[in-house]
Design an enzyme around this catalytic site. Structure first.
Site, PDB file in Angstrom:
ATOM      1  N   LYS A  50       9.745  26.489  -7.970  1.00  0.00           N
ATOM      2  CA  LYS A  50       8.333  26.859  -7.962  1.00  0.00           C
ATOM      3  C   LYS A  50       8.113  28.152  -7.165  1.00  0.00           C
ATOM      4  O   LYS A  50       7.457  29.085  -7.634  1.00  0.00           O
ATOM      5  CB  LYS A  50       7.511  25.714  -7.358  1.00  0.00           C
ATOM      6  CG  LYS A  50       6.029  26.031  -7.302  1.00  0.00           C
ATOM      7  CD  LYS A  50       5.229  24.911  -6.668  1.00  0.00           C
ATOM      8  CE  LYS A  50       5.293  23.672  -7.498  1.00  0.00           C
ATOM      9  NZ  LYS A  50       4.219  22.726  -7.300  1.00  0.00           N
TER      10      LYS A  50
ATOM     11  N   ARG B  98       2.831  22.416  -1.006  1.00  0.00           N
ATOM     12  CA  ARG B  98       3.537  21.690  -2.072  1.00  0.00           C
ATOM     13  C   ARG B  98       5.046  21.837  -1.922  1.00  0.00           C
ATOM     14  O   ARG B  98       5.535  22.880  -1.501  1.00  0.00           O
ATOM     15  CB  ARG B  98       3.172  22.259  -3.450  1.00  0.00           C
ATOM     16  CG  ARG B  98       1.741  22.105  -3.836  1.00  0.00           C
ATOM     17  CD  ARG B  98       1.542  22.799  -5.179  1.00  0.00           C
ATOM     18  NE  ARG B  98       0.163  23.123  -5.439  1.00  0.00           N
ATOM     19  CZ  ARG B  98      -0.649  22.396  -6.193  1.00  0.00           C
ATOM     20  NH1 ARG B  98      -0.222  21.302  -6.765  1.00  0.00           N
ATOM     21  NH2 ARG B  98      -1.890  22.769  -6.375  1.00  0.00           N
TER      22      ARG B  98
ATOM     23  N   GLY C 271       6.406  15.314  -9.314  1.00  0.00           N
ATOM     24  CA  GLY C 271       5.671  14.211  -8.695  1.00  0.00           C
ATOM     25  C   GLY C 271       6.470  13.363  -7.718  1.00  0.00           C
ATOM     26  O   GLY C 271       5.955  12.392  -7.192  1.00  0.00           O
TER      27      GLY C 271
ATOM     28  N   MET D  54       7.955  14.282  -4.797  1.00  0.00           N
ATOM     29  CA  MET D  54       7.772  14.562  -3.370  1.00  0.00           C
ATOM     30  C   MET D  54       6.294  14.754  -3.074  1.00  0.00           C
ATOM     31  O   MET D  54       5.462  14.677  -3.958  1.00  0.00           O
ATOM     32  CB  MET D  54       8.601  15.784  -2.998  1.00  0.00           C
ATOM     33  CG  MET D  54      10.089  15.476  -2.961  1.00  0.00           C
ATOM     34  SD  MET D  54      11.068  16.908  -2.610  1.00  0.00           S
ATOM     35  CE  MET D  54      10.960  17.813  -4.111  1.00  0.00           C
TER      36      MET D  54
ATOM     37  N   ARG E  85       7.354  27.173 -15.080  1.00  0.00           N
ATOM     38  CA  ARG E  85       8.761  26.753 -14.997  1.00  0.00           C
ATOM     39  C   ARG E  85       9.265  26.533 -16.422  1.00  0.00           C
ATOM     40  O   ARG E  85       8.454  26.373 -17.346  1.00  0.00           O
ATOM     41  CB  ARG E  85       8.911  25.475 -14.173  1.00  0.00           C
ATOM     42  CG  ARG E  85       8.128  24.321 -14.746  1.00  0.00           C
ATOM     43  CD  ARG E  85       8.188  23.104 -13.851  1.00  0.00           C
ATOM     44  NE  ARG E  85       7.190  22.137 -14.271  1.00  0.00           N
ATOM     45  CZ  ARG E  85       6.750  21.126 -13.546  1.00  0.00           C
ATOM     46  NH1 ARG E  85       7.211  20.951 -12.338  1.00  0.00           N
ATOM     47  NH2 ARG E  85       5.855  20.286 -13.998  1.00  0.00           N
TER      48      ARG E  85
ATOM     49  N   HIS F 158       2.006  11.950 -16.700  1.00  0.00           N
ATOM     50  CA  HIS F 158       3.276  11.600 -16.058  1.00  0.00           C
ATOM     51  C   HIS F 158       4.186  10.848 -17.028  1.00  0.00           C
ATOM     52  O   HIS F 158       5.356  11.179 -17.195  1.00  0.00           O
ATOM     53  CB  HIS F 158       2.985  10.734 -14.827  1.00  0.00           C
ATOM     54  CG  HIS F 158       4.211  10.271 -14.113  1.00  0.00           C
ATOM     55  ND1 HIS F 158       4.829   9.078 -14.409  1.00  0.00           N
ATOM     56  CD2 HIS F 158       4.965  10.866 -13.169  1.00  0.00           C
ATOM     57  CE1 HIS F 158       5.892   8.949 -13.639  1.00  0.00           C
ATOM     58  NE2 HIS F 158       6.008  10.024 -12.877  1.00  0.00           N
TER      59      HIS F 158
ATOM     60  N   ARG G 206      41.629   0.781 -31.910  1.00  0.00           N
ATOM     61  CA  ARG G 206      42.101  -0.364 -31.113  1.00  0.00           C
ATOM     62  C   ARG G 206      42.315  -1.517 -32.080  1.00  0.00           C
ATOM     63  O   ARG G 206      41.361  -2.160 -32.503  1.00  0.00           O
ATOM     64  CB  ARG G 206      41.062  -0.758 -30.072  1.00  0.00           C
ATOM     65  CG  ARG G 206      40.865   0.248 -28.935  1.00  0.00           C
ATOM     66  CD  ARG G 206      39.739  -0.246 -28.038  1.00  0.00           C
ATOM     67  NE  ARG G 206      39.678   0.432 -26.758  1.00  0.00           N
ATOM     68  CZ  ARG G 206      38.768   1.365 -26.446  1.00  0.00           C
ATOM     69  NH1 ARG G 206      37.875   1.740 -27.331  1.00  0.00           N
ATOM     70  NH2 ARG G 206      38.760   1.919 -25.239  1.00  0.00           N
TER      71      ARG G 206
ATOM     72  N   GLU H 250      48.265   5.990 -19.263  1.00  0.00           N
ATOM     73  CA  GLU H 250      47.186   5.249 -18.610  1.00  0.00           C
ATOM     74  C   GLU H 250      47.643   4.459 -17.401  1.00  0.00           C
ATOM     75  O   GLU H 250      46.875   3.683 -16.854  1.00  0.00           O
ATOM     76  CB  GLU H 250      46.446   4.366 -19.620  1.00  0.00           C
ATOM     77  CG  GLU H 250      47.317   3.447 -20.444  1.00  0.00           C
ATOM     78  CD  GLU H 250      46.510   2.625 -21.476  1.00  0.00           C
ATOM     79  OE1 GLU H 250      45.275   2.589 -21.406  1.00  0.00           O
ATOM     80  OE2 GLU H 250      47.164   2.014 -22.341  1.00  0.00           O
TER      81      GLU H 250
ATOM     82  N   SER I  63      48.200  10.527 -25.205  1.00  0.00           N
ATOM     83  CA  SER I  63      46.752  10.324 -25.222  1.00  0.00           C
ATOM     84  C   SER I  63      46.381   9.645 -23.914  1.00  0.00           C
ATOM     85  O   SER I  63      46.833   8.533 -23.627  1.00  0.00           O
ATOM     86  CB  SER I  63      46.344   9.460 -26.410  1.00  0.00           C
ATOM     87  OG  SER I  63      44.956   9.225 -26.346  1.00  0.00           O
TER      88      SER I  63
ATOM     89  N   CYS J 200      41.491   9.467 -24.879  1.00  0.00           N
ATOM     90  CA  CYS J 200      40.708   8.514 -25.656  1.00  0.00           C
ATOM     91  C   CYS J 200      39.975   7.512 -24.785  1.00  0.00           C
ATOM     92  O   CYS J 200      39.373   6.571 -25.270  1.00  0.00           O
ATOM     93  CB  CYS J 200      41.580   7.803 -26.672  1.00  0.00           C
ATOM     94  SG  CYS J 200      42.891   6.829 -25.921  1.00  0.00           S
TER      95      CYS J 200
ATOM     96  N   TYR K 131      42.696  17.739 -27.950  1.00  0.00           N
ATOM     97  CA  TYR K 131      41.508  17.053 -28.455  1.00  0.00           C
ATOM     98  C   TYR K 131      40.944  16.062 -27.454  1.00  0.00           C
ATOM     99  O   TYR K 131      41.624  15.661 -26.510  1.00  0.00           O
ATOM    100  CB  TYR K 131      41.820  16.338 -29.781  1.00  0.00           C
ATOM    101  CG  TYR K 131      42.729  15.133 -29.651  1.00  0.00           C
ATOM    102  CD1 TYR K 131      42.216  13.867 -29.372  1.00  0.00           C
ATOM    103  CD2 TYR K 131      44.116  15.255 -29.810  1.00  0.00           C
ATOM    104  CE1 TYR K 131      43.044  12.769 -29.238  1.00  0.00           C
ATOM    105  CE2 TYR K 131      44.951  14.155 -29.677  1.00  0.00           C
ATOM    106  CZ  TYR K 131      44.409  12.912 -29.384  1.00  0.00           C
ATOM    107  OH  TYR K 131      45.224  11.819 -29.249  1.00  0.00           O
TER     108      TYR K 131
HETATM  109  C1  PEP Z   1      41.883   3.485 -21.737  1.00  0.00           C
HETATM  110  O1  PEP Z   1      42.427   2.719 -20.955  1.00  0.00           O
HETATM  111  O2  PEP Z   1      41.342   4.544 -21.382  1.00  0.00           O
HETATM  112  C2  PEP Z   1      41.824   3.165 -23.168  1.00  0.00           C
HETATM  113  C3  PEP Z   1      41.307   4.018 -24.013  1.00  0.00           C
HETATM  114  O3  PEP Z   1      42.253   1.936 -23.523  1.00  0.00           O
HETATM  115  P1  PEP Z   1      41.375   0.604 -23.376  1.00  0.00           P
HETATM  116  O4  PEP Z   1      39.995   1.021 -22.968  1.00  0.00           O
HETATM  117  O5  PEP Z   1      41.421  -0.064 -24.685  1.00  0.00           O
HETATM  118  O6  PEP Z   1      42.103  -0.127 -22.298  1.00  0.00           O
HETATM  119 MG    MG Z   2      43.748   1.198 -21.788  1.00  0.00          MG
END
Ligand code: PEP
Ligand code: MG
Length: 873
Positions: free
Chosen positions: A22, A92, A101, A103, A336, A452, A557, A740, A759, A826, A846
């Site tokens: 502001k 203000r 709104g 603060m 703003r 609001h 899965r 993982e 992955s 993933c 990816y």
């Molecule tokens: C993970 O562990 O990130 C994964 C994609 O496998 P899941 O969630 O099925 O364990």
């Molecule tokens: Mg997993």
């Protein structure tokens, strides 16, 4: 010494972090010669210092403030305490990121028994002067001195009853005068000290209160919801008051340079005559459309119209401005970048590129990727039956159904029970934000398009209908709409596109990507380097994701294919088998289902890669609990209930997430990987025969040692070769691993030798790196956040410092040995914009996310590239 206080004429728009949004924009408008009432800003740095030092101002700051007050007196020609021509100011807050709104604010500061008379004389309007004084004492008493707001309200009600009057507007100057005296007594009694009458002392109290309000509960909640850091502090703006409530030639309003709901290029706004700013925002009176100002005050309208055009050009973004008309003179009190729905954001960005106002890159950076999943939210089906029970304003688009609740706290209680709720209020206030956050939609009785409820709902991307023709009875927990009575727990549907309230749960359809949204995503595709895949377990998900732009499947899965009632039994049979023969039989039953699902998925992803992960069931997710399920299984196996119960018991694990799952399951029962390999390769061959181009990628989960990979790959490759030989059709496929477990990351060199792709399963990797159970984290994480021990949920957004370090180092090691190794992610993080930025920087190929997040990821991946380019520059 650092400069702590800036006159509006000394700053500019680039100083947002110091002057707050502001303050910086008021300075910029002053610099450009816009009609802004004079004033000055105390910096955010002062606030941080103040809060760190037990609410003490830094040395020398107050002296700077006094200097600026004197300058303000000079420029306005008015003086604090001058009974003839008194200076009144507003105080203000103004943080770096707008927190509307949340603060505190104090208006009309500078009034006392002498100056109130001065104002009365000067304006010839004693009623106005005393009304302003009581507003000031009330606000100051509440905000600065901590006296409960209700005590003041009760006093007004008392006097109104005594005098037989209903409305505030019916009270006379003398009546307000006696109310002021009563207020002062209340304050003295509650606060223990008399009300400060010296404007400088008043100012000191107000500045302290505004700084302190950075730490109030609702501001903290708001920052949590919007991911705003807690250590930024707020600036304070002290500005000469102008009055929109001086009579019928005065007024106040809020306007947007384009429609914040749809993005249409059209001056949009609302105003009220004879009112102060809060009256428009609080939604107590329903304001007029700005179009009416054109007729009511053509000259003012023309000036305002010109100013808003200039403002938008200057700031090169849609502006949200506040204005006041004081006796036919126009002032701008704020500008703003306007909050907007995703739909509006997309349209404005595309239009502004067409208007040559911004570049494509800027357009891409203007859209919050998290918000665009709003565009994929369901809309009401055109075929649905609509029983319209009430109509209001289409304050925030989309559609939502849920059970009606009447308070923010109830919304939270019901939502915690897993209910979809619609919050119904007469009007909303900042105290309702936590309830709005958990509701599917918001419905209010009063308030306009800038109330609001409307502004906050648009900011949150929630559907909202405001100012509806309903009558809300919060105490009785019901509202009436014509002949309908709707009580707590009844289901309604809001149509935020039309502003309709509909009876019951009305059918909705998913939105599609088209128009401006498609244009933005195509620009994103031109820029991004990351491929975007999807996590899809069914042909339906796969098709949908492809419509949203998925370039393959990053995680299928396979255990999820068995969640439906018919199939779960077969899966249970497989798990509960005691002998290899039993298991092989169960697997043979599963095979045709898997094969046909894979065929459909390959078809949906024709020409694109499909990563299929071997079964990874934490056993507790699949074991039967209900007696009827156990009995049915016993029958299938030809066993007694007791035998089955014993088997279930023997499979019980203390820590199923760290138990017999992932590759461990297949190492103990190799027939599983044999069956699944066969299903994938047979499906691929069948589809190839039909002309579909298939790229199966077979993925082994939860690996912690390369020997696990070597062991399973041998079985897998043997089976695959066998199927290929049987069918006489060649299929190209690759075999990779999920990354993982922390150990896999630590021995990346050995793992990489055995894998054709990585992955990252960042869900399990986060679980095992923190040692936080994915399923139990909800019990303590909120508390950690409250205490500031953790900033964001590491399961939602990657923890770069710890988990990220494992990723960074394992990627580097793997690429050192296999520079071309394909790497993706993933886990849930694959759809989170901040994490996507990280994966881009790590050189991933990816990210893979749920179908609805594919468009989010496309945009976020483009933003990652643009951010990187900027940094390099
Ligand atoms: C993970 O562990 O990130 C994964 C994609 O496998 P899941 O969630 O099925 O364990
Ligand atoms: Mg997993």
């Amino acid at each position: 010494m650092k400069k702590m206080v800036y006159d509006f004429s000394e700053g500019n728009a680039s100083q947002k972090s110091l002057l707050g949004g502001k303050g910086a924009n008021l300075a910029e408008m002053t610099r450009l010669g816009f009609p802004v009432p004079s004033g000055f800003t105390i910096t955010t740095e002062v606030c941080v210092d103040f809060l760190e030092n037990e609410n003490e101002f830094p040395k020398g700051m107050w002296e700077e403030v006094i200097k600026k007050v004197r300058l303000l007196e000079k420029t306005t020609g008015k003086k604090f305490s001058d009974p003839k021509n008194p200076l009144l100011v507003s105080v203000r807050s103004g943080a770096v990121f707008s927190m509307p709104g949340m603060m505190d604010t104090v208006l009309n500061l500078g009034l006392n028994f002498e100056t109130v008379e001065g104002i009365a004389k000067k304006t010839g309007n004693p009623r106005f002067a005393w009304d302003s004084f009581r507003r000031f004492v009330h606000m100051y008493g509440d905000v600065v001195l901590g006296v409960e707001h209700e005590l003041f309200e009760e006093e007004i009600t008392k006097i109104k009853e005594k005098k037989g009057k209903k409305l505030d507007t019916e009270l006379t100057a003398d009546e307000w005068k006696s109310i002021v005296r009563a207020f002062l007594e209340i304050i003295e009694k509650k606060h223990g000290k008399p009300f400060p009458m010296d404007p400088i002392e008043q100012l000191k109290g107000a500045v302290k209160a505004v700084f302190s309000s950075w730490g109030n509960a609702r501001a903290i909640k708001y920052r949590e919801i919007h991911g705003i850091p807690h250590d930024l502090g707020t600036a304070v703006n002290i500005q000469a008051m102008v009055f929109g409530n001086l009579g019928e030639t005065s007024g106040t309003g809020v306007a947007f340079t384009r429609d914040p709901g749809t993005g249409e290029k059209k001056f949009f706004g609302e105003y009220l005559m004879n009112a102060q700013g809060e009256d428009v925002v609080a939604g107590i009176r329903t304001p007029h459309d700005i179009e009416e100002l054109k007729k009511a005050m053509p000259k003012i309208y023309k000036e305002l119209y010109g100013l808003q055009e200039k403002l938008e050009k200057h700031f090169r973004d849609m502006q949200d401005l506040e204005f006041t008309i004081e006796e036919e003179k126009l002032f701008l009190l704020q500008t703003r970048n306007g909050k907007r729905t995703a739909k509006s954001a997309v349209r404005i960005a595309v239009d502004m590129v067409k208007e040559n106002l911004i570049t494509k890159e800027e357009a891409l950076m203007r859209i919050d990727p998290k918000s665009i999943d709003q565009l994929l939210h369901p809309q009401i089906s055109p075929k649905a039956d609509r029983i319209v029970i009430a109509k209001g304003l289409p304050a925030s688009p989309g559609a939502a159904s849920g059970k009606v609740v009447f308070s923010a706290d109830d919304a939270e209680i019901w939502a915690n029970r897993g209910e979809a709720v619609i919050l119904v209020r007469q009007e909303t206030s900042p105290e309702d934000v936590h309830g709005m956050h958990v509701s599917k939609g918001i419905l209010t009785q009063t308030g306009g398009m800038t109330s609001h409820a409307a502004v906050v709902a648009r900011g949150m991307g929630k559907c909202c209908v405001s100012g509806a023709n309903i009558s809300v009875n919060t105490k009785a927990k019901k509202f009436t709409a014509g002949k309908y009575i709707v009580s707590e727990g009844d289901i309604i549907t809001l149509d935020g596109n039309l502003g309709h309230v509909l009876f019951g749960n009305v059918e909705k359809i998913p939105a599609e990507i088209h128009g401006d949204f498609e244009i933005i995503l195509s620009w994103a595709d031109e820029v991004r380097k990351l491929k975007i895949r999807t996590n899809a377990d069914t042909p339906l998900d796969a098709r949908r994701a492809r419509e949203f732009g998925a370039e393959g499947i990053g995680l299928c899965r396979t255990e999820h294919m068995f969640f439906d009632v018919d199939r779960i039994e077969k899966m249970r049979q497989m798990i509960l088998s005691e002998t290899k023969e039993e298991r092989e039989k169960a697997l043979q039953d599963l095979l045709p289902h898997q094969r046909s699902d894979f065929e459909e998925i390959f078809k949906a992803m024709d020409g694109l890669p499909v990563t299929i992960r071997f079964i990874d069931p934490p056993l507790h997710e699949f074991l039967p609990q209900k007696k009827s399920d156990l009995e049915s299984l016993a029958k299938k196996f030809g066993k007694t209930l007791e035998e089955i119960q014993n088997r279930v018991e023997s499979l019980h694990e203390v820590n199923p997430m760290l138990g017999h799952r992932g590759c461990r399951l297949m190492i103990t029962y190799p027939e599983i990987i044999e069956m699944q390999t066969r299903a994938v390769i047979e499906a691929a061959i069948n589809m190839k025969k039909k002309g579909v181009t298939v790229y199966p990628e077979l993925m082994i989960p939860l690996v912690g040692d390369e020997k696990e990979l070597i062991f399973l790959k041998k079985i897998l490759l043997f089976e695959a070769e066998q199927v290929i030989a049987e069918e006489g059709v060649k299929i190209d496929f690759s075999v990779g691993t999920m990354m993982e477990t922390p150990r896999a990351c630590l021995i990346s060199e050995e793992i990489a030798k055995e894998a054709e792709f990585y992955s990252y399963g960042t869900n399990d990797l986060t679980q095992m790196t923190f040692g936080f159970s994915r399923d139990d984290v909800g019990k303590f994480l909120p508390h950690y956040k409250e205490l500031g021990l953790i900033e964001k949920d590491p399961f939602a957004s990657i923890d770069e410092k710890g988990v990220g370090k494992l990723v960074r180092e394992s990627v580097a090691t793997a690429r050192k040995h296999k520079p071309k190794l394909k790497i993706g992610v993933c886990g849930e993080h694959g759809g989170d914009p901040a994490s996507i930025d990280f994966f881009h920087r790590m050189g991933f190929n990816y990210v893979s996310c749920s179908p609805f997040r594919v468009p989010v990821a496309r945009l976020a991946a483009a933003q990652a590239v643009i951010r990187e380019r900027k940094l390099k520059k």
